[in-house]
Design a protein around this motif. Structure first.
Motif, PDB file in Angstrom:
ATOM      1  N   GLY A 143     -26.070  18.971  21.904  1.00 11.94           N
ATOM      2  CA  GLY A 143     -26.904  19.923  21.185  1.00 11.94           C
ATOM      3  C   GLY A 143     -26.181  20.931  20.336  1.00 11.94           C
ATOM      4  N   LYS A 144     -24.914  20.697  20.001  1.00  6.81           N
ATOM      5  CA  LYS A 144     -24.152  21.666  19.220  1.00  6.81           C
ATOM      6  C   LYS A 144     -24.249  21.388  17.716  1.00  6.81           C
ATOM      7  CE  LYS A 144     -22.654  24.215  22.580  1.00  6.81           C
ATOM      8  NZ  LYS A 144     -23.098  25.627  22.678  1.00  6.81           N
ATOM      9  N   TYR A 145     -24.001  22.439  16.947  1.00  9.36           N
ATOM     10  CA  TYR A 145     -24.026  22.384  15.478  1.00  9.36           C
ATOM     11  C   TYR A 145     -22.608  22.582  14.959  1.00  9.36           C
ATOM     12  CZ  TYR A 145     -25.097  23.746  10.656  1.00  9.36           C
ATOM     13  OH  TYR A 145     -25.147  23.835   9.285  1.00  9.36           O
ATOM     14  N   ILE A 146     -22.135  21.625  14.161  1.00 14.07           N
ATOM     15  CA  ILE A 146     -20.791  21.698  13.589  1.00 14.07           C
ATOM     16  C   ILE A 146     -20.953  21.891  12.083  1.00 14.07           C
ATOM     17  CG2 ILE A 146     -18.633  20.461  13.193  1.00 14.07           C
ATOM     18  CD1 ILE A 146     -20.851  19.515  16.132  1.00 14.07           C
ATOM     19  N   PRO A 147     -20.591  23.041  11.542  1.00 12.03           N
ATOM     20  CA  PRO A 147     -20.858  23.328  10.124  1.00 12.03           C
ATOM     21  C   PRO A 147     -19.970  22.517   9.186  1.00 12.03           C
ATOM     22  CG  PRO A 147     -19.612  25.124  11.115  1.00 12.03           C
ATOM     23  CD  PRO A 147     -19.976  24.189  12.237  1.00 12.03           C
ATOM     24  N   SER A 148     -20.375  22.468   7.939  1.00 10.46           N
ATOM     25  CA  SER A 148     -19.606  21.747   6.929  1.00 10.46           C
ATOM     26  C   SER A 148     -18.183  22.296   6.840  1.00 10.46           C
ATOM     27  CB  SER A 148     -20.282  21.879   5.561  1.00 10.46           C
ATOM     28  OG  SER A 148     -21.519  21.225   5.545  1.00 10.46           O
ATOM     29  N   GLY A 149     -17.224  21.372   6.744  1.00  8.36           N
ATOM     30  CA  GLY A 149     -15.829  21.754   6.585  1.00  8.36           C
ATOM     31  C   GLY A 149     -15.134  22.187   7.860  1.00  8.36           C
ATOM     32  N   ALA A 150     -15.833  22.180   8.989  1.00  9.86           N
ATOM     33  CA  ALA A 150     -15.226  22.634  10.244  1.00  9.86           C
ATOM     34  C   ALA A 150     -14.154  21.661  10.707  1.00  9.86           C
ATOM     35  CB  ALA A 150     -16.294  22.787  11.319  1.00  9.86           C
ATOM     36  N   VAL A 151     -13.123  22.199  11.345  1.00  9.59           N
ATOM     37  CA  VAL A 151     -12.078  21.401  11.992  1.00  9.59           C
ATOM     38  C   VAL A 151     -12.107  21.749  13.472  1.00  9.59           C
ATOM     39  CG1 VAL A 151      -9.611  20.901  12.110  1.00  9.59           C
ATOM     40  CG2 VAL A 151     -10.680  21.359   9.889  1.00  9.59           C
ATOM     41  N   ILE A 152     -12.575  20.809  14.272  1.00  6.48           N
ATOM     42  CA  ILE A 152     -12.751  21.041  15.707  1.00  6.48           C
ATOM     43  C   ILE A 152     -11.801  20.096  16.437  1.00  6.48           C
ATOM     44  CG2 ILE A 152     -14.397  21.185  17.601  1.00  6.48           C
ATOM     45  CD1 ILE A 152     -15.049  23.041  15.267  1.00  6.48           C
ATOM     46  N   THR A 153     -10.696  20.648  16.922  1.00  3.01           N
ATOM     47  CA  THR A 153      -9.660  19.820  17.554  1.00  3.01           C
ATOM     48  C   THR A 153      -9.209  20.367  18.904  1.00  3.01           C
ATOM     49  OG1 THR A 153      -7.934  21.005  16.337  1.00  3.01           O
ATOM     50  CG2 THR A 153      -8.800  18.988  15.329  1.00  3.01           C
ATOM     51  N   THR A 154      -9.836  21.444  19.387  1.00  3.13           N
ATOM     52  CA  THR A 154      -9.449  22.031  20.669  1.00  3.13           C
ATOM     53  C   THR A 154     -10.705  22.357  21.476  1.00  3.13           C
ATOM     54  OG1 THR A 154      -9.498  24.329  19.888  1.00  3.13           O
ATOM     55  CG2 THR A 154      -7.420  23.093  19.598  1.00  3.13           C
ATOM     56  N   PRO A 155     -10.589  22.399  22.810  1.00  3.02           N
ATOM     57  CA  PRO A 155     -11.739  22.807  23.624  1.00  3.02           C
ATOM     58  C   PRO A 155     -12.237  24.202  23.276  1.00  3.02           C
ATOM     59  CG  PRO A 155     -10.064  21.779  24.993  1.00  3.02           C
ATOM     60  CD  PRO A 155      -9.450  21.967  23.642  1.00  3.02           C
ATOM     61  N   GLN A 156     -11.312  25.091  22.902  1.00  2.18           N
ATOM     62  CA  GLN A 156     -11.710  26.461  22.560  1.00  2.18           C
ATOM     63  C   GLN A 156     -12.605  26.476  21.320  1.00  2.18           C
ATOM     64  OE1 GLN A 156      -8.548  25.453  23.122  1.00  2.18           O
ATOM     65  NE2 GLN A 156      -8.201  26.381  25.147  1.00  2.18           N
ATOM     66  N   ALA A 157     -12.260  25.645  20.313  1.00  2.00           N
ATOM     67  CA  ALA A 157     -13.093  25.572  19.114  1.00  2.00           C
ATOM     68  C   ALA A 157     -14.457  24.974  19.433  1.00  2.00           C
ATOM     69  CB  ALA A 157     -12.388  24.744  18.039  1.00  2.00           C
ATOM     70  N   ALA A 158     -14.482  23.992  20.330  1.00  8.16           N
ATOM     71  CA  ALA A 158     -15.757  23.383  20.709  1.00  8.16           C
ATOM     72  C   ALA A 158     -16.649  24.382  21.437  1.00  8.16           C
ATOM     73  CB  ALA A 158     -15.511  22.153  21.583  1.00  8.16           C
ATOM     74  N   GLU A 159     -16.061  25.234  22.280  1.00  8.51           N
ATOM     75  CA  GLU A 159     -16.847  26.203  23.046  1.00  8.51           C
ATOM     76  C   GLU A 159     -17.494  27.247  22.142  1.00  8.51           C
ATOM     77  OE1 GLU A 159     -14.062  27.797  25.821  1.00  8.51           O
ATOM     78  OE2 GLU A 159     -13.994  25.969  27.047  1.00  8.51           O
ATOM     79  N   ARG A 160     -16.906  27.512  20.983  1.00  9.11           N
ATOM     80  CA  ARG A 160     -17.445  28.534  20.086  1.00  9.11           C
ATOM     81  C   ARG A 160     -18.572  28.013  19.191  1.00  9.11           C
ATOM     82  NH1 ARG A 160     -11.783  29.840  19.746  1.00  9.11           N
ATOM     83  NH2 ARG A 160     -11.589  28.655  17.800  1.00  9.11           N
ATOM     84  N   LEU A 161     -18.851  26.721  19.240  1.00  9.70           N
ATOM     85  CA  LEU A 161     -19.866  26.157  18.358  1.00  9.70           C
ATOM     86  C   LEU A 161     -21.263  26.642  18.745  1.00  9.70           C
ATOM     87  CD1 LEU A 161     -18.558  22.487  18.173  1.00  9.70           C
ATOM     88  CD2 LEU A 161     -18.606  24.137  16.279  1.00  9.70           C
ATOM     89  N   PRO A 162     -22.111  26.930  17.754  1.00  8.35           N
ATOM     90  CA  PRO A 162     -23.485  27.328  18.059  1.00  8.35           C
ATOM     91  C   PRO A 162     -24.343  26.125  18.430  1.00  8.35           C
ATOM     92  CG  PRO A 162     -23.175  27.209  15.689  1.00  8.35           C
ATOM     93  CD  PRO A 162     -21.818  26.950  16.304  1.00  8.35           C
ATOM     94  N   ASP A 163     -25.492  26.395  18.992  1.00  3.46           N
ATOM     95  CA  ASP A 163     -26.464  25.340  19.248  1.00  3.46           C
ATOM     96  C   ASP A 163     -27.165  24.956  17.950  1.00  3.46           C
ATOM     97  OD1 ASP A 163     -25.918  25.366  21.965  1.00  3.46           O
ATOM     98  OD2 ASP A 163     -27.520  26.817  22.408  1.00  3.46           O
ATOM     99  N   ALA A 164     -27.510  23.680  17.830  1.00  9.29           N
ATOM    100  CA  ALA A 164     -28.334  23.247  16.697  1.00  9.29           C
ATOM    101  C   ALA A 164     -29.727  23.862  16.853  1.00  9.29           C
ATOM    102  CB  ALA A 164     -28.424  21.721  16.681  1.00  9.29           C
ATOM    103  N   ASN A 165     -30.310  24.253  15.719  1.00  8.34           N
ATOM    104  CA  ASN A 165     -31.650  24.841  15.788  1.00  8.34           C
ATOM    105  C   ASN A 165     -32.724  23.791  15.510  1.00  8.34           C
ATOM    106  OD1 ASN A 165     -31.910  24.568  12.944  1.00  8.34           O
ATOM    107  ND2 ASN A 165     -30.889  26.547  12.625  1.00  8.34           N
ATOM    108  N   ASP A 166     -33.978  24.203  15.622  1.00  9.62           N
ATOM    109  CA  ASP A 166     -35.079  23.248  15.473  1.00  9.62           C
ATOM    110  C   ASP A 166     -35.098  22.603  14.096  1.00  9.62           C
ATOM    111  OD1 ASP A 166     -35.918  23.682  18.042  1.00  9.62           O
ATOM    112  OD2 ASP A 166     -37.527  25.079  17.508  1.00  9.62           O
ATOM    113  N   SER A 167     -34.810  23.371  13.046  1.00  8.96           N
ATOM    114  CA  SER A 167     -34.857  22.795  11.699  1.00  8.96           C
ATOM    115  C   SER A 167     -33.784  21.728  11.522  1.00  8.96           C
ATOM    116  CB  SER A 167     -34.702  23.891  10.641  1.00  8.96           C
ATOM    117  OG  SER A 167     -33.429  24.518  10.731  1.00  8.96           O
ATOM    118  N   ASP A 168     -32.609  21.922  12.138  1.00 12.10           N
ATOM    119  CA  ASP A 168     -31.558  20.902  12.071  1.00 12.10           C
ATOM    120  C   ASP A 168     -32.016  19.623  12.771  1.00 12.10           C
ATOM    121  OD1 ASP A 168     -29.721  22.684  10.818  1.00 12.10           O
ATOM    122  OD2 ASP A 168     -29.207  23.517  12.778  1.00 12.10           O
TER     123      ASP A 168
END
Length: 305
Positions: free
Chosen positions: A149-174
């Motif tokens: 249920g997470k939202y990864i924004p355009s251009g994001a680089v997610i390569t560590t658990p810490q970066a994954a933990e900071r991700l917001p939840d996807a919203n209903d419109s997404d």
């Protein structure tokens, strides 16, 4: 088997020469390339220019109602596996109702869950996306597990658990947008099948077109008729569900009739009557395998104005 759908070549790590397993309800464009042990469930659309190559890492799994769009590349390393939802090991697992959009790269070992959206030119490598994740454009997800249920924004680089933990939840419109893309591609899937059926194309004529009086009811267009006939030919039962706008947004459908032992004529008229009865609702057509009661088709055939 067409040349573009071929077994993997013999290699030091794989001598079994497995070929793709394509469900009869799928549409694989002639300009798509499938090689090796690629296992595709029902109602999958694979667009032109895709390369799905299980000649190094294998097997691959693509779940029901998923769409693999133009220019997507799916490949895997010889070593490294993920556990699929069936408990078996895969180089690449892609779940149900998922969109892998234009020019994306899914490189195994990789797991993409159900109801996910992977945006244009994004890369998933040696990573796991939980169910319902929304990945926007030009993102990199590598060496990490993303919770559901997470939202990864355009251009994001997610390569560590810490970066994954900071991700917001996807919203209903997404989520609604992702569901819309799935449904659009299911309509395209039906349309591609229709284009290969002269009777179906004839049924697509505009209302009022002169003919022999054998037009089907106006609420059922050619692609839907094709799906009905395909399900009947496969010995499946057909059913209907409906939802008002609130229930549709929540993906909470109310079950309607299940049709058994009806002729095509009786079935089409019964479905049309149901559409008329629920003219202000969304209506979904179901194809149901009778022995295991497994759904092989979920196709929205009516949307309220």
């Amino acid at each position: 088997m067409p040349f573009r759908h071929q077994a993997n070549p013999p290699t030091p790590w794989d001598q079994d020469l497995e070929a793709p397993q394509i469900h009869h309800s799928d549409y694989v464009h002639p300009r798509a390339t499938l090689i090796g042990d690629v296992r595709i469930e029902a109602n999958v659309l694979i667009a032109p220019g895709t390369s799905i190559r299980a000649d190094e890492g294998s097997p691959f799994h693509i779940g029901a109602n998923t769409n693999i769009q133009d220019g997507v590349v799916i490949h895997g390393l010889e070593e490294g596996r993920v556990t699929g939802d069936d408990g078996e090991l895969y180089s690449v697992w892609i779940g149900r109702n998922t969109c892998i959009t234009h020019m994306s790269l899914i490189h195994g070992p990789a797991y993409v869950g159900n109801d996910c959206f992977v945006g244009f030119r994004s890369t998933v490598f040696n990573a796991k996306l939980g169910d319902g994740c929304i990945v926007m454009m030009h993102a990199l997800i590598q060496d990490v597990e993303i919770p559901p249920g997470k939202y990864i924004p355009s251009g994001a680089v997610i390569t560590t658990p810490q970066a994954a933990e900071r991700l917001p939840d996807a919203n209903d419109s997404d989520r609604h947008f992702s569901e819309h893309v799935v449904q659009v591609n299911q309509d395209l899937l039906a349309g591609y099948h229709c284009a290969e059926d002269a009777a179906c194309v004839t049924a697509m004529r505009p209302r009022g077109h002169s003919g022999n009086g054998s037009q089907p009811p106006s609420g059922l267009n050619g692609p839907v008729l094709t799906q009905i006939r395909r399900q009947l030919a496969q010995g499946n039962h057909l059913g209907l569900e409906y939802a008002d706008r609130r229930r549709y947004r929540a993906n909470s459908w109310k079950i309607g009739p299940i049709f058994e032992n009806k002729s095509e004529y009786e079935l089409i008229n019964a479905i049309q009557a149901y559409l008329d009865e629920h003219s202000g609702d969304y209506v979904r057509l179901l194809g149901i395998e009778p022995r295991e009661k497994k759904r092989l088709l979920e196709l929205v055939i009516q949307r309220p104005n």
